[in-house]
Design a protein around this motif. Structure first.
Motif, mmCIF file in Angstrom:
data_model
loop_
_atom_site.group_PDB
_atom_site.id
_atom_site.type_symbol
_atom_site.label_atom_id
_atom_site.label_comp_id
_atom_site.label_asym_id
_atom_site.label_seq_id
_atom_site.Cartn_x
_atom_site.Cartn_y
_atom_site.Cartn_z
ATOM 1 N N ILE A 93 0.828 -1.207 0.000
ATOM 2 C CA ILE A 93 0.000 0.000 0.000
ATOM 3 C C ILE A 93 0.862 1.257 0.000
ATOM 4 O O ILE A 93 0.532 2.247 -0.645
ATOM 5 C CB ILE A 93 -0.936 -0.013 1.228
ATOM 6 C CG1 ILE A 93 -1.949 -1.137 1.068
ATOM 7 C CG2 ILE A 93 -1.603 1.335 1.438
ATOM 8 C CD1 ILE A 93 -2.791 -1.385 2.302
ATOM 9 N N ALA A 94 1.965 1.226 0.749
ATOM 10 C CA ALA A 94 2.832 2.408 0.863
ATOM 11 C C ALA A 94 4.237 1.955 1.218
ATOM 12 O O ALA A 94 4.440 0.819 1.668
ATOM 13 C CB ALA A 94 2.297 3.364 1.928
ATOM 14 N N LYS A 95 5.206 2.868 1.021
ATOM 15 C CA LYS A 95 6.605 2.584 1.323
ATOM 16 C C LYS A 95 7.191 3.703 2.173
ATOM 17 O O LYS A 95 7.102 4.864 1.793
ATOM 18 C CB LYS A 95 7.416 2.436 0.037
ATOM 19 C CG LYS A 95 7.033 1.191 -0.753
ATOM 20 C CD LYS A 95 7.959 0.997 -1.922
ATOM 21 C CE LYS A 95 7.706 -0.320 -2.602
ATOM 22 N NZ LYS A 95 8.352 -1.443 -1.950
ATOM 23 N N ALA A 96 7.768 3.308 3.302
ATOM 24 C CA ALA A 96 8.470 4.248 4.190
ATOM 25 C C ALA A 96 9.962 3.988 4.048
ATOM 26 O O ALA A 96 10.372 2.883 3.709
ATOM 27 C CB ALA A 96 8.038 4.040 5.633
ATOM 28 N N ASN A 97 10.778 5.016 4.321
ATOM 29 C CA ASN A 97 12.206 4.787 4.174
ATOM 30 C C ASN A 97 13.026 5.219 5.386
ATOM 31 O O ASN A 97 14.245 5.208 5.316
ATOM 32 C CB ASN A 97 12.736 5.468 2.915
ATOM 33 C CG ASN A 97 12.455 6.947 2.895
ATOM 34 O OD1 ASN A 97 12.119 7.528 3.920
ATOM 35 N ND2 ASN A 97 12.583 7.552 1.739
#
Length: 117
Positions: A93-97
């Motif tokens: 759904i989403a990507k955090a870094n």
């Protein structure tokens, strides 16, 4: 579009991937979840209802992925990679870094997920 995940005093920002699953997830926001630990690699929690499964299904994940776990219907945030795949499948759904350290705390954590302002 970006999400904000709050874990204690830490804030994690994640970029949303455009899919039907992601749009359906966004319709649930804001969410306050008690996320348990699974395999010492991810925090996961049940959602209030199942999501659309119209995103791309994969068995692979990356650290920082916020994904819909099938068939459980859970939301998961991966904070560590253990070299394994997820045999039942995921829709990212989403990507955090960054700032994922707060998720690696032992045991369950309280997480608030909302749109980033």
């Amino acid at each position: 579009m970006k999400l904000r995940l709050e874990v204690g005093n830490s804030r994690i920002t994640a970029s949303v991937i455009d899919s039907g699953t992601a749009r359906d997830f966004l319709s649930l926001l804001p969410l306050q979840l008690r996320m348990g630990d699974l395999h010492r690699r991810e925090k996961c929690a049940h959602l209030p209802r199942p999501l659309s499964e119209s995103g791309t299904l994969t068995k692979n994940y990356e650290v920082g992925d916020l994904a819909y776990r099938l068939p459980e219907g859970d939301i998961a945030v991966f904070y560590r990679h253990d070299g394994q795949t997820v045999p039942t499948g995921l829709i990212t759904i989403a990507k955090a870094n960054s700032h994922l350290k707060a998720l690696s705390a032992e045991g369950p954590v309280d997480v608030t997920i909302d749109l980033a302002k």
